[in-house]
Structure formats: structure tokens, C-alpha cells
Scaffold this motif. Structure first.
Motif, PDB file in Angstrom:
ATOM      1  N   LEU A   1     111.013   0.117  31.482  1.00 39.22           N
ATOM      2  CA  LEU A   1     110.207  -1.556  31.895  1.00 39.22           C
ATOM      3  C   LEU A   1     110.805  -2.378  31.134  1.00 39.22           C
ATOM      4  CD1 LEU A   1     109.632  -3.766  33.906  1.00 39.22           C
ATOM      5  CD2 LEU A   1     109.571  -1.394  34.964  1.00 39.22           C
ATOM      6  N   TYR A   2     110.198  -1.807  29.400  1.00 41.59           N
ATOM      7  CA  TYR A   2     110.199  -2.929  28.793  1.00 41.59           C
ATOM      8  C   TYR A   2     112.241  -3.217  28.345  1.00 41.59           C
ATOM      9  CZ  TYR A   2     109.501  -4.664  23.604  1.00 41.59           C
ATOM     10  OH  TYR A   2     109.465  -6.166  22.901  1.00 41.59           O
ATOM     11  N   GLY A   3     112.810  -1.965  28.888  1.00 46.85           N
ATOM     12  CA  GLY A   3     113.712  -2.621  28.416  1.00 46.85           C
ATOM     13  C   GLY A   3     114.017  -3.248  29.665  1.00 46.85           C
ATOM     14  N   ARG A   4     114.369  -3.145  30.887  1.00 54.09           N
ATOM     15  CA  ARG A   4     114.399  -4.345  32.240  1.00 54.09           C
ATOM     16  C   ARG A   4     114.378  -5.468  31.703  1.00 54.09           C
ATOM     17  NH1 ARG A   4     115.182  -0.622  37.404  1.00 54.09           N
ATOM     18  NH2 ARG A   4     114.190   1.284  36.575  1.00 54.09           N
ATOM     19  N   LEU A   5     113.290  -5.889  31.742  1.00 48.28           N
ATOM     20  CA  LEU A   5     112.729  -7.550  31.046  1.00 48.28           C
ATOM     21  C   LEU A   5     112.993  -7.790  30.313  1.00 48.28           C
ATOM     22  CD1 LEU A   5     108.832  -6.280  32.054  1.00 48.28           C
ATOM     23  CD2 LEU A   5     110.624  -7.998  33.324  1.00 48.28           C
ATOM     24  N   THR A   6     112.940  -7.045  28.938  1.00 45.68           N
ATOM     25  CA  THR A   6     113.778  -7.539  27.530  1.00 45.68           C
ATOM     26  C   THR A   6     115.719  -7.820  27.545  1.00 45.68           C
ATOM     27  OG1 THR A   6     114.029  -5.540  26.168  1.00 45.68           O
ATOM     28  CG2 THR A   6     111.411  -7.233  26.389  1.00 45.68           C
ATOM     29  N   GLY A   7     116.157  -6.591  28.019  1.00 43.88           N
ATOM     30  CA  GLY A   7     117.442  -6.864  27.540  1.00 43.88           C
ATOM     31  C   GLY A   7     117.717  -5.833  26.593  1.00 43.88           C
ATOM     32  N   ASN A   8     116.831  -5.677  25.696  1.00 42.58           N
ATOM     33  CA  ASN A   8     116.988  -4.808  24.240  1.00 42.58           C
ATOM     34  C   ASN A   8     116.482  -3.503  25.092  1.00 42.58           C
ATOM     35  OD1 ASN A   8     117.493  -7.533  22.784  1.00 42.58           O
ATOM     36  ND2 ASN A   8     115.487  -7.714  22.975  1.00 42.58           N
ATOM     37  N   PRO A   9     117.286  -2.848  24.044  1.00 42.59           N
ATOM     38  CA  PRO A   9     116.989  -1.054  24.445  1.00 42.59           C
ATOM     39  C   PRO A   9     115.389  -0.770  24.536  1.00 42.59           C
ATOM     40  CG  PRO A   9     118.431  -0.872  23.580  1.00 42.59           C
ATOM     41  CD  PRO A   9     118.291  -2.244  23.078  1.00 42.59           C
ATOM     42  N   GLY A  10     114.340  -0.505  25.534  1.00 43.12           N
ATOM     43  CA  GLY A  10     113.342   0.081  25.090  1.00 43.12           C
ATOM     44  C   GLY A  10     113.533   1.522  23.982  1.00 43.12           C
ATOM     45  N   VAL A  11     112.208   2.020  23.853  1.00 40.83           N
ATOM     46  CA  VAL A  11     112.646   3.367  22.754  1.00 40.83           C
ATOM     47  C   VAL A  11     111.425   4.069  22.662  1.00 40.83           C
ATOM     48  CG1 VAL A  11     112.262   4.125  20.379  1.00 40.83           C
ATOM     49  CG2 VAL A  11     113.133   2.005  20.777  1.00 40.83           C
ATOM     50  N   CYS A  12     111.195   5.354  23.597  1.00 38.88           N
ATOM     51  CA  CYS A  12     110.231   6.231  23.755  1.00 38.88           C
ATOM     52  C   CYS A  12     110.441   6.844  22.516  1.00 38.88           C
ATOM     53  CB  CYS A  12     110.534   6.386  25.228  1.00 38.88           C
ATOM     54  SG  CYS A  12     112.177   7.900  25.650  1.00 38.88           S
ATOM     55  N   LEU A  13     109.424   8.371  21.833  1.00 45.81           N
ATOM     56  CA  LEU A  13     109.633   9.038  21.042  1.00 45.81           C
ATOM     57  C   LEU A  13     109.059  10.035  21.524  1.00 45.81           C
ATOM     58  CD1 LEU A  13     109.918  10.191  17.784  1.00 45.81           C
ATOM     59  CD2 LEU A  13     107.944   9.160  17.379  1.00 45.81           C
ATOM     60  N   SER A  14     109.554  11.512  21.378  1.00 45.45           N
ATOM     61  CA  SER A  14     108.934  12.996  21.631  1.00 45.45           C
ATOM     62  C   SER A  14     109.252  13.785  20.435  1.00 45.45           C
ATOM     63  CB  SER A  14     109.365  13.479  23.008  1.00 45.45           C
ATOM     64  OG  SER A  14     110.534  14.262  23.178  1.00 45.45           O
ATOM     65  N   THR A  15     108.376  14.786  20.502  1.00 45.06           N
ATOM     66  CA  THR A  15     108.371  16.408  19.893  1.00 45.06           C
ATOM     67  C   THR A  15     109.638  16.900  20.449  1.00 45.06           C
ATOM     68  OG1 THR A  15     107.675  18.073  18.450  1.00 45.06           O
ATOM     69  CG2 THR A  15     106.574  17.750  20.848  1.00 45.06           C
ATOM     70  N   LEU A  16     110.176  17.915  20.108  1.00 45.40           N
ATOM     71  CA  LEU A  16     111.093  19.078  20.233  1.00 45.40           C
ATOM     72  C   LEU A  16     110.164  20.102  22.183  1.00 45.40           C
ATOM     73  CD1 LEU A  16     110.790  22.027  18.065  1.00 45.40           C
ATOM     74  CD2 LEU A  16     109.146  20.632  19.030  1.00 45.40           C
ATOM     75  N   GLY A  17     111.387  20.436  22.857  1.00 44.93           N
ATOM     76  CA  GLY A  17     111.130  21.516  23.680  1.00 44.93           C
ATOM     77  C   GLY A  17     110.514  20.770  24.749  1.00 44.93           C
ATOM     78  N   PRO A  18     108.930  20.986  25.083  1.00 44.99           N
ATOM     79  CA  PRO A  18     108.371  20.672  26.364  1.00 44.99           C
ATOM     80  C   PRO A  18     108.278  18.894  26.256  1.00 44.99           C
ATOM     81  CG  PRO A  18     107.008  21.651  24.681  1.00 44.99           C
ATOM     82  CD  PRO A  18     108.337  22.545  24.492  1.00 44.99           C
ATOM     83  N   GLY A  19     107.852  18.865  24.754  1.00 45.03           N
ATOM     84  CA  GLY A  19     107.605  17.632  25.195  1.00 45.03           C
ATOM     85  C   GLY A  19     108.618  16.674  25.002  1.00 45.03           C
ATOM     86  N   ALA A  20     110.167  17.099  24.611  1.00 44.99           N
ATOM     87  CA  ALA A  20     111.479  16.347  24.772  1.00 44.99           C
ATOM     88  C   ALA A  20     111.877  16.250  26.462  1.00 44.99           C
ATOM     89  CB  ALA A  20     112.166  16.700  24.122  1.00 44.99           C
ATOM     90  N   THR A  21     111.762  17.483  26.795  1.00 42.47           N
ATOM     91  CA  THR A  21     111.664  18.079  28.638  1.00 42.47           C
ATOM     92  C   THR A  21     111.128  16.865  28.959  1.00 42.47           C
ATOM     93  OG1 THR A  21     110.752  19.708  28.470  1.00 42.47           O
ATOM     94  CG2 THR A  21     113.456  20.233  27.793  1.00 42.47           C
ATOM     95  N   ASN A  22     110.523  16.790  29.181  1.00 42.63           N
ATOM     96  CA  ASN A  22     109.009  15.485  29.611  1.00 42.63           C
ATOM     97  C   ASN A  22     110.137  14.467  29.855  1.00 42.63           C
ATOM     98  OD1 ASN A  22     106.986  17.946  30.384  1.00 42.63           O
ATOM     99  ND2 ASN A  22     105.582  17.114  28.797  1.00 42.63           N
ATOM    100  N   LEU A  23     110.951  14.187  28.704  1.00 43.85           N
ATOM    101  CA  LEU A  23     111.538  12.550  29.082  1.00 43.85           C
ATOM    102  C   LEU A  23     112.560  12.746  29.983  1.00 43.85           C
ATOM    103  CD1 LEU A  23     111.726  11.957  25.347  1.00 43.85           C
ATOM    104  CD2 LEU A  23     110.159  10.983  26.595  1.00 43.85           C
ATOM    105  N   ILE A  24     112.606  14.257  30.705  1.00 39.53           N
ATOM    106  CA  ILE A  24     114.216  13.571  31.133  1.00 39.53           C
ATOM    107  C   ILE A  24     113.718  12.662  32.862  1.00 39.53           C
ATOM    108  CG2 ILE A  24     114.870  15.269  32.989  1.00 39.53           C
ATOM    109  CD1 ILE A  24     115.178  17.637  31.179  1.00 39.53           C
ATOM    110  N   THR A  25     112.770  12.708  32.886  1.00 36.89           N
ATOM    111  CA  THR A  25     112.636  11.963  34.692  1.00 36.89           C
ATOM    112  C   THR A  25     113.144  10.509  34.504  1.00 36.89           C
ATOM    113  OG1 THR A  25     111.546  13.842  36.084  1.00 36.89           O
ATOM    114  CG2 THR A  25     111.399  11.696  36.230  1.00 36.89           C
TER     115      THR A  25
END
Length: 553
Positions: A56-80
Motif C-alpha cells: 500500500l505504501y508503494g501504491r500511494l507514493t509511487g516509490n517501491p515499498g520495501v519489505c524484509l524477511s529472514t530465510l525459509g518460512p519467513g521468506a515464504t510468508n511473503l509470497i502472497t
């Protein structure tokens, strides 16, 4: 400096102000580097929530929103969340940690091939294997995420590379983004000739009009020519709700008034139109055999589809295309018959106002709830819809004066989007009222971010429509089969739940109280939740109404 510190310098250079995410052992170097930077790390409670906030931050600003995770299950939780950004054309960069690079070739604890996994739901996914490549990889990720059509990019940083020494000579690359190519003037003149020769032209405005900031020129073109504009879910606000040319929103599965207006048209100007929102088969089912002409105006060439074969494709800057079209057509004689569009607008407005003076107790109709929300919001405030039956009611009944004031995810369509999305929106626009409208099914999918909102002082309002079922699925099953499977579930007391998280909480069973409670919620000085038992008997009534519209026309 180490690689993590160099990456953070590159992120600062790209204008990143916030990163949404969760900690882990493998991203510890990056978190330590962020602690010393100008970037604020927003600690979230689930990676999916973090991705939706960045989205939503990216939708509103037009600049890429940035998210961060660890490896494995943390990364796969980002998928959706990443898939949603990619399909809804939102600029987003995800940074994920990874195991040490020397063990990526073999089986190991929490080690899966994440770059391959994300390859199909991003525009670009890349691993950093050496500090020297960090400036180039970062610049390319942000540039690619912004380029039309925008989307998600992934940067993977193995733990040992993050801690590796980076030479002081390494610096961020200049963050410049390319200009927009100008459209071909000769093609625009041909398009103008087709438009002027038509009898009943119409415009379909898609998400690209909003992304490319072309709505101002579209509004001028529509006003000068009188041609009506119907918008997709994600293009709400492309034309003012008060404009006589606004034919409101297209996108319901069944044929609505707007669809009838398109069927009556002999020429369609499709501006920034994207198939992921609404298939051309819905409004041009005859495809190649259709007598309807199509003019495609977009940054990129048209997607190939048997029901979407444009007679002319104008590619490049959408704003410039409409500027030239306006200049040509407004100074020429036209003989449009737009009476059907005028009658369509009158019918829609009459439909919108049908619940205006009705007060309801107990179960409250979707139409009435939306009317009350509309009264409580200014033209610059923001409504974010989750996915469920309420989304279709919002699309049909909630209309806006300005772009980027109503967000309905309509490409990937994930439930659980609105609550974390509202947090991201409040960070992007702290001075605006932000309301997230959720079904009880979708709300509980990411309710953990209530704690995030409370902790960081994101004073949003969440409205939960209660029906104790997966209402949209029930609606569709009833339409298709005449009955539905068991879709019932139990809910907590939402007001008590809100108070447990330090929020203001209220349940409303009288439509006359909605306006007052929304005022209290927006002004209580903390996040607020309002739950309302919704009368989804209106769903089947709407289905019948839409069938009648189709038969009548």
C-alpha cells in the motif's frame, strides 16, 4: 563497512524511508545496519502483513515499498503479498535473508531455493554473491520495480555475504529513472479520425491511467468531448464522481449498467486498461466478429486476446496521447449520440441513492453502510477494501472525487489485505483519515497487525462486516448451484478484541449510529474498530437486479 551497510546506503540512495518486516538470525547484519541509518524499520507481526504494508505504501507514493524477511518460512510468508504487488502492478522490493552461500548447493536447515520460488511472481529475483555487485543489483531492482508495468523485485542476501567486508570505493549508483516515450503523433491522428467518425464512443479507464498520472488529461478530454468514462476497480477516481462523464465502475461478474453502455458503444477507447482486472470477454464477447472498434492507449502494447484486437494501438505517454487527442477533437465537428450514456448515469445515481433515507436496525444493508462511510470521509481520505462480498458492494456504491482514495485489490485479490494495508497507508499519508473495510473472514487472517498499529501509533479505523460466513463464496455458490456448502464460522466479540489490543472498539446495530461512531473512531486518538452485522440477503437481491438490467437492455 560490510555488505549489509553498503546495501543500506544503496537503499537510502533510492529514497527508502521505511522497511516493513520481521527479524531473524540471518538478517541480523542488515538490521544492525538499519539501526544506524535514516531508514525506519517497522517491526511487523507476520511477513504477509509486512508485504501488504509495503504494498500500500508503494501504491500511494509511487516509490517501491520495501519489505524484509529472514530465510525459509519467513521468506515464504511473503509470497502472497509479493504476488499481489506483482499482479496489481505495484512497485515493491522484497529483501530476504538466506543461509551462508557455501551451503546453498545442498540440503540444509531452512534452506530452499528462494530465488527460483519467487521467479514466477516477481519481475526480477536475484542473489547477492559478492559486495561488488550490491550497487548494481539494488539499482536494477528499484528501476525494474518502477518500470511499466510496475511490480515486485526480490533481492536475496546470504548471511555470510552480509557480514563480508565491502571496499570503501563501492558507492550507490545514481538513482535516475527513464522518462516516458512519446506516442506516435500519426497514430494519434488516426485514432482521432476513428473517434470522430464514431457515433457512440466510450472510454474504459484502467489502473494505468492512475499509475501514469494521466487522469488530469483524461478528465479534460472527457469534458471537452462529452464522452463517458467507466473505470475499473483500481482506476476509481480517474474521473470525478460529480462529472457528467463519469459512468462509474465496471468489473462485476454479472452485467451492470456500465457494461450495457459499453455494449451499446461502437468504439471503445481503452486507456491504461489491464486484463488482470476485468477480462475483455466480459464486454466484447464477439471478439474478432465484433463491429466494435477498439483504440488502445497505454504505455505498453496490448496483450494478445481474441476479444481484444485493437484497431489502433497508441503506445507511450498516456497523458500526451490525450493532450493531442483533445486538441484535435475539441477543435473539430463531431456528431456523437451519447444519450444512452446520459441515461445510464441517471440510472446508476438513482440506484446509488435508493437506500439514502432508510434507517435500519439489527442487520444493516451494504448500501446503507457505504453511504454512511461516504458521508464521514472527505474527498482526500482513503478507503481500503479487503477481499470478500463487501468488495463488490464498495466497487459498485463507493465513488470518489480523486484518484488513490479507494484501493480495491483486483488482480491477485488476496484476503487479509486491508488491515495491514491501512497501516502502510497511514505511514504514507499520516494526515489523512484511513479506513479499512473488511469481512469477518478476511479480517481474522491478519488481525495480528492490530498490535503493530497500536505500537507505532497508526491511528486507522477498521470496519468489520459481520456475517459469520465466507459470504462471497456463499453468494457465488447460490448463484451457480442454488445452494451453498457449509461456510459458517464463529467470531469473537470484535469490540472486546479491539480493546484487548488497546484500540477503541464498538459494535453497531443501528444505522443511525454509524455516522456518530465513525466520527468518534476517527477522533479517538488511537486505532479503532467498528463491527456491524451486515444484511447479506442483499447479495441475491443484487444478483436478481443485475439479471433484470441485462434482460431490459
Amino acid at each position: 563497512m560490510n555488505s549489509a551497510e553498503l546495501l543500506v546506503k544503496c537503499l537510502e540512495n533510492e529514497g527508502v524511508k521505511y522497511i516493513f518486516g520481521l527479524p531473524g538470525e540471518e538478517n541480523a547484519w542488515l538490521l544492525m545496519a538499519l539501526e544506524q541509518s535514516t531508514i525506519r524499520f517497522i517491526l511487523c507481526r507476520h511477513e504477509q502483513g509486512a508485504a501488504f504494508m509495503a504494498n500500500l505504501y508503494g501504491r500511494l507514493t509511487g516509490n517501491p515499498g520495501v519489505c524484509l524477511s529472514t530465510l525459509g518460512p519467513g521468506a515464504t510468508n511473503l509470497i502472497t503479498g509479493i504476488a499481489d504487488a506483482n499482479m496489481d502492478r505495484v512497485p515493491l522490493v522484497a529483501i530476504i535473508a538466506q543461509a551462508d552461500s557455501h551451503r546453498l548447493h545442498k540440503e540444509g536447515h531452512q534452506n530452499i531455493d528462494l530465488v527460483s520460488l519467487f521467479k514466477h511472481i516477481t519481475k526480477r529475483s536475484c542473489t547477492i554473491f559478492h559486495p561488488d555487485s550490491i550497487p548494481e543489483i539494488t539499482r536494477k531492482a528499484f528501476k525494474t520495480a518502477r518500470e511499466e508495468k510496475p511490480g515486485a523485485c526480490l533481492i536475496e542476501l546470504p548471511c555470510d555475504i552480509a557480514s563480508m567486508h565491502a571496499e570503501s570505493r563501492l558507492k550507490p549508483l545514481r538513482a535516475e529513472n527513464p522518462g516516458r516515450p512519446l506516442p506516435d503523433r500519426d497514430l494519434i491522428k488516426k485514432a482521432a479520425t476513428h473517434i470522430m467518425a464514431s457515433n457512440n464512443p466510450i472510454i474504459i479507464a484502467g489502473n494505468g491511467v492512475i499509475r501514469e498520472e494521466a487522469y488530469r488529461e483524461l478528465r479534460i478530454f472527457a469534458e471537452k468531448t462529452g464522452i463517458g468514462v467507466t473505470s475499473t476497480f483500481m482506476a476509481k477516481g480517474a474521473v470525478s464522481k460529480c462529472s457528467e462523464q463519469n459512468l462509474f465502475t465496471i468489473g462485476l461478474e454479472a452485467e451492470d449498467y456500465e457494461c450495457m453502455a459499453i455494449k451499446e458503444a461502437d468504439l471503445v477507447i481503452a486507456a491504461g486498461y489491464d486484463f488482470v482486472e476485468y477480462s475483455p470477454k466480459k464486454w466484447n464477447p464477439d471478439g474478432n466478429d465484433s463491429h466494435k472498434k477498439i483504440i488502445h492507449i497505454d504505455y505498453l502494447p496490448a496483450e494478445t486476446d481474441e476479444c481484444y484486437m485493437p484497431n489502433i494501438e497508441v503506445t507511450g505517454d498516456i497523458s500526451e496521447a490525450f493532450r493531442i487527442l483533445t486538441s484535435i477533437i475539441s477543435n473539430s465537428e463531431t456528431h456523437f449520440d451519447l444519450s444512452f450514456q446520459h441515461e445510464t448515469r441517471k440510472k446508476i445515481i438513482k440506484d446509488l441513492e435508493s437506500h439514502k433515507s432508510i434507517n435500519q436496525k439489527g442487520l444493516i444493508s451494504p448500501q446503507k453502510i457505504i453511504l454512511e462511510i461516504s458521508k464521514a470521509m472527505s474527498d482526500k481520505d482513503i478507503l481500503i477494501s479487503d477481499v470478500g462480498a463487501h468488495k463488490l458492494w464498495i466497487a459498485r456504491y463507493f465513488h470518489t472525487e480523486n484518484p488513490r482514495t479507494c484501493f480495491i485489490p483486483n488482480g491477485f485479490c488476496p484476503m487479509g489485505f486491508a488491515l495491514p494495508g491501512a497501516v502502510g497507508a497511514k505511514i504514507a499519508c499520516p494526515d489523512k483519515k484511513i479506513i479499512a473495510v473488511c469481512g469477518d473472514g478476511g479480517f481474522l487472517m491478519n488481525m495480528q497487525e492490530m498490535e503493530t498499529a497500536s505500537r507505532i501509533g497508526a491511528n486507522i479505523v477498521v470496519m468489520v462486516w459481520e456475517d459469520g460466513e465466507f459470504g462471497l463464496i456463499k453468494w457465488k455458490q447460490d448463484n451457480l448451484f442454488g445452494h451453498h456448502t457449509d461456510l459458517h464460522f464463529n467470531n469473537p466479540d470484535f469490540a472486546d478484541l479491539a480493546r484487548a489490543f488497546g484500540w477503541y472498539g464498538k459494535r453497531i446495530t443501528d444505522s443511525a449510529a454509524i455516522s456518530e461512531e465513525l466520527y468518534k473512531a476517527f477522533n479517538c486518538g488511537k486505532p479503532a474498530l467498528i463491527s456491524i452485522p451486515v444484511d447479506y440477503r442483499e447479495n441475491m437481491k443484487l444478483s436478481e437486479h443485475l439479471r433484470d438490467i441485462s434482460k431490459t437492455n
